[in-house]
Write an enzyme that holds these catalytic residues in place. Structure first.
Site, PDB file in Angstrom:
ATOM      1  N   TYR A   1       0.888  -1.261  -0.183  1.00 36.87           N
ATOM      2  CA  TYR A   1      -0.013  -0.059  -0.150  1.00 36.87           C
ATOM      3  C   TYR A   1       0.919   1.256  -0.072  1.00 36.87           C
ATOM      4  O   TYR A   1       0.361   2.473  -0.446  1.00 36.87           O
ATOM      5  CB  TYR A   1      -1.013   0.203   1.180  1.00 36.87           C
TER       6      TYR A   1
ATOM      7  N   ASP B   1     -10.685  -8.901   8.170  1.00 36.91           N
ATOM      8  CA  ASP B   1     -12.255  -8.790   7.709  1.00 36.91           C
ATOM      9  C   ASP B   1     -12.663 -10.060   7.385  1.00 36.91           C
ATOM     10  O   ASP B   1     -13.659 -10.616   8.097  1.00 36.91           O
ATOM     11  CB  ASP B   1     -12.350  -8.427   6.330  1.00 36.91           C
TER      12      ASP B   1
ATOM     13  N   ASP C   1      -5.120  -6.926   6.319  1.00 37.81           N
ATOM     14  CA  ASP C   1      -6.071  -6.222   5.760  1.00 37.81           C
ATOM     15  C   ASP C   1      -7.463  -7.149   5.398  1.00 37.81           C
ATOM     16  O   ASP C   1      -8.523  -7.142   5.833  1.00 37.81           O
ATOM     17  CB  ASP C   1      -5.902  -5.370   4.628  1.00 37.81           C
TER      18      ASP C   1
ATOM     19  N   LYS D   1       3.556 -15.265   1.986  1.00 37.93           N
ATOM     20  CA  LYS D   1       3.370 -16.135   0.914  1.00 37.93           C
ATOM     21  C   LYS D   1       4.723 -16.355   0.495  1.00 37.93           C
ATOM     22  O   LYS D   1       5.181 -16.248  -0.684  1.00 37.93           O
ATOM     23  CB  LYS D   1       2.748 -15.042  -0.145  1.00 37.93           C
TER      24      LYS D   1
ATOM     25  N   ASP E   1      -2.672 -18.047   1.280  1.00 38.37           N
ATOM     26  CA  ASP E   1      -4.170 -18.834   0.786  1.00 38.37           C
ATOM     27  C   ASP E   1      -4.680 -19.927   1.733  1.00 38.37           C
ATOM     28  O   ASP E   1      -5.777 -20.021   1.882  1.00 38.37           O
ATOM     29  CB  ASP E   1      -3.677 -19.342  -0.577  1.00 38.37           C
TER      30      ASP E   1
END
Ligand code: NAD
Length: 366
Positions: free
Chosen positions: A142, A259, A255, A199, A231
């Site tokens: 980001y 959620d 992020d 990852k 994943d």
């Protein structure tokens, strides 16, 4: 005269923000009286209401007021009224400005399933979910280099690539170290289990996260450290959420996963969060939900996420652990006794209350 006194900056914001922060302030006042410490509240504007009054979402006075406080309690910012303002002064810019201005690099998102609300979870037969996601907040993709360029290269089918856009994931050892160390610290205060989510099978930055975590783990021999690819983690959060304790991860993975973890515990009206910087600097505490313009002013907003954010404020910024425990207990008892706001009501036996009424029930239990 209490010998401990703290300054709290309150940013009610927009929509239901003022309604839910007012509830949390009442709860903070009640526990401060009970435990004999003093809280001095100062209110500041940010978001849409600041655009209306000052033409910008984050006035200097707000940032300075927050910087000189021990902690910040924020409601929510934004709403349809400001959807068309210039992108440079959108209400959400206030949040980015506060994070940057206060140096908030660590975002804590607990996902706790209250047993009484288990039926609100989209998962069947869930219990014992108590996860703390520690998300890096000021680095990664980001904040990395972004851009576009035109490419004359060809794809395998012969077509020209045309415009290319890129975003860069980059992390330094120092950035990883400080957030991973936070993860270990929180794990020490909980079940001593830390999962690093990355990852690393594909990304060099993830491999650096693993190296750093491995090195720091020798300082915390009691904490069991394990690794999961992001994943796989997104599957395991659904498959076996009760086996997670503390998860530490990068900005983007955190992020998304926070959620997901929040959703499996039920309503958005129950999820608190904290954003913290270096020790000794003010942390910012806010519900995960937004300004809910659809219910603003109706008295129906669930204030419990903001009240639980206030409990985090007591715990992490003021070190008032007993007061924090009491607030969390009072929320649990309120739910156990069948009191609900409309967003978390399910069975016939529930008593559905408005924002002020359920706040009064929490206060009675303090
Ligand atoms: P939202 O979280 O405000 O609302 C989503 C849905 O959840 C709505 O139906 C709302 O009524 C309900 N809801 C949310 N909080 C609730 C509560 N405490 N009690 C009961 N019901 C609740 O998300 P949105 O509708 O996507 O966004 C509305 C505005 O809030 C937008 O302007 C958005 O940019 C802003 N927003 C701000 C923040 C923040 O300040 N941190 C976060 C997210 C969204």
């Amino acid at each position: 005269m209490p010998d401990k006194s703290y300054k709290i900056a309150v940013i009610p914001g927009d929509g239901i923000g003022p309604e839910v922060t007012s509830s949390a302030v009442k709860v903070l006042k009640a526990v401060s009286e009970k435990f004999g410490f003093e809280l001095n509240f100062s209110e500041y504007k940010a978001g849409g209401c600041a655009i209306d009054e000052f033409g910008i979402p984050l006035p200097e006075a707000t940032l300075e007021g927050c910087k000189s406080s021990d902690a910040v309690l924020l409601g929510a910012v934004g709403g349809p009224k400001w959807d068309k303002v210039d992108a440079k002064i959108r209400p959400e810019k206030a949040l980015l400005g506060l994070r940057a201005g206060l140096g908030l690099y660590s975002n804590l998102r607990p996902a706790l399933l209250f047993e009484e609300l288990a039926s609100a979870s989209p998962l069947k037969n869930v219990s014992n979910i108590d996860i703390l996601i520690v998300r890096e907040l000021t680095g990664g993709i980001y904040f990395g280099e972004h851009g576009r360029y035109d490419s004359s290269e060809l794809l395998s089918d012969g077509s020209s690539k045309g415009t290319v856009a890129f975003d860069t994931e980059s992390y330094s050892v120092a950035e990883i170290e400080r957030i991973v160390r936070e993860g270990f610290r929180y794990a020490m205060g909980r079940s001593k289990k830390l999962t690093l989510v990355d990852k690393a099978n594909v990304l060099e930055s993830s491999r650096l996260w693993r190296e750093v975590a491995e090195k720091i783990s020798s300082e915390y021999p009691e904490v069991a450290l394990d690794y999961l690819y992001v994943d796989n983690c997104s599957m395991q959060l659904i498959n076996r959420p009760e086996t997670f304790d503390v998860i530490v991860t990068s900005n983007m993975f955190g992020d998304i996963l926070s959620d997901e973890a929040g959703m499996i515990t039920g309503s958005i009206g129950m999820l608190p969060s904290a954003s913290l910087g270096a020790p000794g600097t003010p942390g910012m505490y806010e519900p995960v939900h937004g300004s809910a313009p659809d219910i603003a002013g109706t008295g129906k907003a669930n204030p419990l996420a903001t009240i639980l954010s206030a409990a985090m404020l007591l715990r992490w910024s003021l070190d008032e652990t007993e007061a924090a425990d009491l607030v969390e207990e009072a929320v649990k008892k309120t739910l156990k006794d069948g009191f609900r706001t409309v967003d978390i009501a399910s069975g016939d036996s529930d008593t559905v209350l408005g924002t002020e009424e359920i706040t009064a029930k929490v206060l009675e239990r303090i």
